[in-house]
Scaffold this motif. Structure first.
Motif, PDB file in Angstrom:
ATOM      1  N   LEU A  64      -4.203 -13.491   0.484  1.00 14.05           N
ATOM      2  CA  LEU A  64      -5.247 -13.216   1.460  1.00 14.05           C
ATOM      3  C   LEU A  64      -5.672 -11.753   1.405  1.00 14.05           C
ATOM      4  CD1 LEU A  64      -3.851 -15.187   4.535  1.00 14.05           C
ATOM      5  CD2 LEU A  64      -5.873 -15.777   3.185  1.00 14.05           C
ATOM      6  N   LEU A  65      -4.702 -10.865   1.300  1.00 13.35           N
ATOM      7  CA  LEU A  65      -5.015  -9.441   1.272  1.00 13.35           C
ATOM      8  C   LEU A  65      -5.792  -9.073   0.014  1.00 13.35           C
ATOM      9  CD1 LEU A  65      -4.768  -6.704   2.593  1.00 13.35           C
ATOM     10  CD2 LEU A  65      -2.528  -6.435   1.525  1.00 13.35           C
ATOM     11  N   ALA A  66      -5.432  -9.666  -1.117  1.00  8.60           N
ATOM     12  CA  ALA A  66      -6.155  -9.398  -2.359  1.00  8.60           C
ATOM     13  C   ALA A  66      -7.613  -9.832  -2.246  1.00  8.60           C
ATOM     14  CB  ALA A  66      -5.481 -10.115  -3.524  1.00  8.60           C
ATOM     15  N   PHE A  81       7.531  -8.806  11.998  1.00  9.56           N
ATOM     16  CA  PHE A  81       6.253  -8.478  11.357  1.00  9.56           C
ATOM     17  C   PHE A  81       6.468  -8.135   9.892  1.00  9.56           C
ATOM     18  CE2 PHE A  81       7.865  -4.382  12.750  1.00  9.56           C
ATOM     19  CZ  PHE A  81       7.594  -3.537  11.662  1.00  9.56           C
ATOM     20  N   THR A  82       5.404  -8.230   9.137  1.00 10.28           N
ATOM     21  CA  THR A  82       5.404  -7.818   7.729  1.00 10.28           C
ATOM     22  C   THR A  82       4.066  -7.149   7.424  1.00 10.28           C
ATOM     23  OG1 THR A  82       6.839  -9.646   7.044  1.00 10.28           O
ATOM     24  CG2 THR A  82       5.569  -8.548   5.319  1.00 10.28           C
ATOM     25  N   THR A  83       4.123  -5.965   6.809  1.00  8.58           N
ATOM     26  CA  THR A  83       2.910  -5.262   6.383  1.00  8.58           C
ATOM     27  C   THR A  83       2.843  -5.274   4.868  1.00  8.58           C
ATOM     28  OG1 THR A  83       2.875  -3.803   8.307  1.00  8.58           O
ATOM     29  CG2 THR A  83       1.658  -3.067   6.358  1.00  8.58           C
ATOM     30  N   THR A  84       1.730  -5.745   4.331  1.00  7.80           N
ATOM     31  CA  THR A  84       1.510  -5.824   2.891  1.00  7.80           C
ATOM     32  C   THR A  84       0.407  -4.845   2.498  1.00  7.80           C
ATOM     33  OG1 THR A  84       2.060  -8.178   3.002  1.00  7.80           O
ATOM     34  CG2 THR A  84       1.041  -7.405   0.977  1.00  7.80           C
ATOM     35  N   THR A 111      -4.444  -2.779   4.041  1.00  8.94           N
ATOM     36  CA  THR A 111      -3.159  -3.322   4.478  1.00  8.94           C
ATOM     37  C   THR A 111      -3.403  -4.520   5.385  1.00  8.94           C
ATOM     38  OG1 THR A 111      -3.097  -1.809   6.388  1.00  8.94           O
ATOM     39  CG2 THR A 111      -1.957  -1.109   4.377  1.00  8.94           C
ATOM     40  N   LEU A 112      -2.445  -5.428   5.376  1.00 13.58           N
ATOM     41  CA  LEU A 112      -2.476  -6.587   6.262  1.00 13.58           C
ATOM     42  C   LEU A 112      -1.102  -6.703   6.913  1.00 13.58           C
ATOM     43  CD1 LEU A 112      -3.734  -9.206   7.408  1.00 13.58           C
ATOM     44  CD2 LEU A 112      -2.852 -10.381   5.371  1.00 13.58           C
ATOM     45  N   ARG A 150       4.335  -0.080  -0.680  1.00 10.54           N
ATOM     46  CA  ARG A 150       5.218  -1.242  -0.743  1.00 10.54           C
ATOM     47  C   ARG A 150       5.227  -1.954   0.610  1.00 10.54           C
ATOM     48  NH1 ARG A 150       9.743  -0.429   2.094  1.00 10.54           N
ATOM     49  NH2 ARG A 150      10.376   1.712   2.571  1.00 10.54           N
ATOM     50  N   ALA A 151       5.584  -3.214   0.578  1.00 10.00           N
ATOM     51  CA  ALA A 151       5.612  -4.001   1.801  1.00 10.00           C
ATOM     52  C   ALA A 151       6.732  -3.517   2.721  1.00 10.00           C
ATOM     53  CB  ALA A 151       5.822  -5.477   1.473  1.00 10.00           C
TER      54      ALA A 151
END
Length: 248
Positions: free
Chosen positions: A157-159, A122-125, A135-136, A94-95
């Protein structure tokens, strides 16, 4: 600081589409393109870091890339200690986000390192696609700069980045198989030539010539293709072949 709604221009749409294509020769190169595009496209993002992970439990990092050396140091710190926000995001699938690192109480050691480098949010996806886990993490230098409305673009973008990594892996597999097949064809050709030389030197048929090649390979502990190459290249004389010696 509130962010405006995401606006995907024609140019950005093309770059996002290209991100999912096979253009790079390694995971690191693909991840690097992902971080560069995220830093440019996500409003409030001052830099980004991307990682590919194993699907083991617990997942282990396989490759990483960052848009800035300071962010690479933050990633390396988490990898060295085996913990941190990126690890939490991967573990829980999960983010994970932080709107203000100055008020953050989780991961005190990592947050201190972020503050020293000017990271204030920050945010991690996380994204999993066809046996690829990536992960991004996008970083901001102002508290609240990464509005939740930007999460959709980061996920997109991550997908695309995950698809690119998967495509690169599949391309590498296909290329590796093609190389192996080519090597097998070339080895077979050398063996056939060596058999023809042995047939002429020993006055035997193809089966006996191949049996002789195999015998030499086994007794001298040398690969059959290596023996065949020596015969074809003229390193072994006809006289030596008739004596069944001098193969080394």
């Amino acid at each position: 600081m509130p962010a405006s709604d995401t606006v995907i221009t024609d140019e950005l749409a093309v770059e996002i589409a290209r991100l999912g294509m096979v253009r790079e020769s390694s995971d690191v190169a693909t991840l690097h393109r992902l971080t560069q595009l995220a830093a440019r496209a996500v409003t409030g993002c001052a830099g980004a870091a991307a990682m590919r992970w194993t699907l083991d439990e617990p997942p282990e990092p396989l490759a990483s890339a960052s848009s800035h050396p300071d962010l690479a140091e933050l990633v390396d710190l988490q990898i060295e200690q085996g913990e941190g926000p990126i690890f939490d995001a991967v573990r829980d699938r999960r983010a994970v986000r932080c709107d203000d690192t100055l008020a953050e109480t989780r991961w005190p050691g990592h947050v201190a390192a972020m503050l020293r480098r000017g990271v204030r949010c920050f945010t991690t996806t996380v994204h999993e696609y066809e046996q690829v886990l990536v992960t991004l993490t996008v970083y901001g230098v102002v508290p609240g700069a990464l509005d939740p409305r930007q999460q959709a673009l980061a996920s997109l973008l991550l997908a695309q980045g995950g698809a690119a990594v998967s495509n690169t892996r599949e391309f590498d597999d296909v290329h590796r198989t093609a190389v192996q097949l080519q090597q097998a064809v070339e080895a077979r050709a050398v063996v056939d030539q060596a058999k023809g030389i042995l047939m002429h030197a020993l006055g035997c048929d193809a089966d006996r010539a191949f049996a002789e090649l195999r015998r030499i390979s086994q007794t001298r502990h040398v690969k059959l293709t290596a023996i065949a190459q020596r015969i074809v290249s003229g390193q072994v004389s006809d006289a030596a072949l008739r004596r069944r010696d001098g193969y080394e």
